[in-house]
Design an enzyme around this catalytic site. Structure first.
Site, PDB file in Angstrom:
ATOM      1  N   TYR A 286       7.508   3.280 -15.344  1.00 23.45           N
ATOM      2  CA  TYR A 286       7.050   4.147 -16.383  1.00 23.45           C
ATOM      3  C   TYR A 286       7.458   3.685 -17.896  1.00 23.45           C
ATOM      4  O   TYR A 286       6.637   3.522 -18.769  1.00 23.45           O
ATOM      5  CB  TYR A 286       6.803   5.356 -16.168  1.00 23.45           C
ATOM      6  N   ASN A 309      -6.279   7.245 -13.504  1.00 20.16           N
ATOM      7  CA  ASN A 309      -6.899   5.848 -13.247  1.00 20.16           C
ATOM      8  C   ASN A 309      -8.072   6.066 -12.007  1.00 20.16           C
ATOM      9  O   ASN A 309      -7.783   6.456 -11.032  1.00 20.16           O
ATOM     10  CB  ASN A 309      -5.731   4.748 -12.741  1.00 20.16           C
ATOM     11  N   CYS A 317      -1.911   0.712 -10.451  1.00 23.29           N
ATOM     12  CA  CYS A 317      -0.948   1.929 -10.770  1.00 23.29           C
ATOM     13  C   CYS A 317      -0.032   1.843  -9.494  1.00 23.29           C
ATOM     14  O   CYS A 317       1.142   2.621  -9.924  1.00 23.29           O
ATOM     15  CB  CYS A 317      -1.743   3.067 -11.052  1.00 23.29           C
ATOM     16  N   HIS A 318      -0.334   1.396  -8.394  1.00 27.88           N
ATOM     17  CA  HIS A 318       0.775   1.405  -7.244  1.00 27.88           C
ATOM     18  C   HIS A 318       1.900   0.573  -7.732  1.00 27.88           C
ATOM     19  O   HIS A 318       2.742   0.616  -6.945  1.00 27.88           O
ATOM     20  CB  HIS A 318      -0.090   1.054  -6.186  1.00 27.88           C
ATOM     21  N   GLU A 344       1.509  -6.981  -1.153  1.00 24.49           N
ATOM     22  CA  GLU A 344       1.380  -8.003  -2.141  1.00 24.49           C
ATOM     23  C   GLU A 344       2.626  -8.746  -2.048  1.00 24.49           C
ATOM     24  O   GLU A 344       2.585  -9.995  -2.409  1.00 24.49           O
ATOM     25  CB  GLU A 344       1.266  -7.254  -3.275  1.00 24.49           C
TER      26      GLU A 344
END
Length: 348
Positions: A286, A309, A317-318, A344
């Site tokens: 953040y 979001n 945002c993950h 990912e």
């Protein structure tokens, strides 16, 4: 055990009415629109017409109502008269958003109702009412049928209850105003559970997990900002995101190309645009994001923007974690966040 093996095991338990599985799973029956527990005495559905859920709340959110024969909300103990009455009140008035004053009118303290529901179902009465209300909207989206044709399967004696409950989530129905913008909601099955897209022919406005907490408020903000009504249906953009999500989960997509529309403040949009610069397999804190947007002290505001979001996975945002390396929160649930990051990173 694979998901398919588990489903087969649960189905066998359903066929045999195995009491050892009562409370372990609930089954939603596509053909009737109800959900049951394992020992329901009703005629057993075919396997392909069954959807299995770990909790009653999940079944409610998927659009199923409690079976009147096996009364799945009565397990593991007999349903108390107060609880029985409150469940019936939800069915009579599904669009209602309950307040403490409503309980007082019934001669019940709100804390008592909350405690009794929590004890039996691991959810409060307000959660139950919300899940039932959301389930009506989600069921219409999932089936893709016209609203007027789904009211019978939703368990209402007249169309008004269904229309009102659906409209409570999705806004005014189109025939009430010619100036309302029409958006279309589409159900998308994914390995992480069902998602809902809201789009028109030009843009995707929302993509969220169907069971996300606060989804009802997200939809409300969206339709109020755009003066929109939302009805079940597909568009060019909802079809596009469905295909792209399929490719994403199959490791065949590195960047989403579906045109999107941000609905938020200028600050929120700046955060979301910065998020979209994070590549798959990357993470940022953040604090990192606050520095990148030129406002190092805005760490908490960054977190709030993440929470607002409305385009899950697309606006990643993950990929934002805490400074100490822990995952932090995620609107779709921390387990999903953990899965998405692992998915990912395995591609790299």
């Amino acid at each position: 055990m694979s998901d398919e093996s588990m489903k087969r095991e649960y189905y066998q338990a359903l066929v045999e009415r195995d009491s050892a599985y009562d409370g372990i799973f609930f089954v939603g029956i596509k053909t009737t629109g109800v959900f049951c527990h394992a020992t329901c005495p009703a005629r057993k559905p075919n396997y392909e017409n069954c959807l299995f859920y770990k909790t009653a709340e999940e079944a409610l959110l998927a659009g199923f109502r409690p079976c009147k024969r096996c009364k799945p909300l009565s397990f593991p103990q007999k349903q108390l008269p107060l609880v029985q009455k409150m469940v019936a009140l939800v069915e009579e008035n599904p669009e209602k958003r309950w307040k403490d004053s409503d309980f007082s009118e019934l001669g019940v303290h709100a804390a008592t109702a909350r405690r009794q529901f929590k004890k039996n179902y691991n959810m409060t009465f307000v959660q139950y009412a919300r899940a039932r209300r959301m389930g009506i909207a989600m069921n219409a989206i999932r089936t893709g049928e016209k609203i007027i044709n789904t009211q019978i399967d939703s368990g209402y004696a007249s169309s008004s209850g269904f229309h009102d409950a659906f409209s409570k989530i999705m806004g005014r129905t189109p025939n009430r105003s010619r100036k309302i913008k029409i958006l279309y909601a589409k159900w998308i099955d994914t390995p992480l559970g069902p998602m809902v897209s809201i789009a028109d022919e030009d843009f995707l406005y929302l993509l969220e997990f169907a069971d996300r907490r606060g989804l009802e408020r997200e939809i409300e903000r969206l339709r109020n900002r755009l003066n929109a009504a939302i009805i079940p249906g597909a568009t060019k953009r909802s079809d596009q995101i469905k295909e792209e999500l399929h490719d994403y989960f199959d490791h065949e997509l590195s960047m989403f190309e579906t045109p999107i529309m941000f609905i938020g403040s200028d600050f929120q949009k700046s955060v979301w645009k910065q998020l979209m610069k994070l590549k798959m397999g990357e993470t940022a804190t953040y604090k990192d994001l606050a520095v990148l947007i030129g406002n190092p002290k805005a760490v908490r505001a960054i977190g709030n923007a993440n929470g607002a979001n409305q385009l899950a996975i697309i606006v990643p945002c993950h990929r934002v974690i805490q400074s100490d390396g822990t995952l932090g929160g995620y609107g779709g649930g921390v387990e999903r966040k953990k899965w998405l990051l692992a998915h990912e990173q395995s591609e790299q």
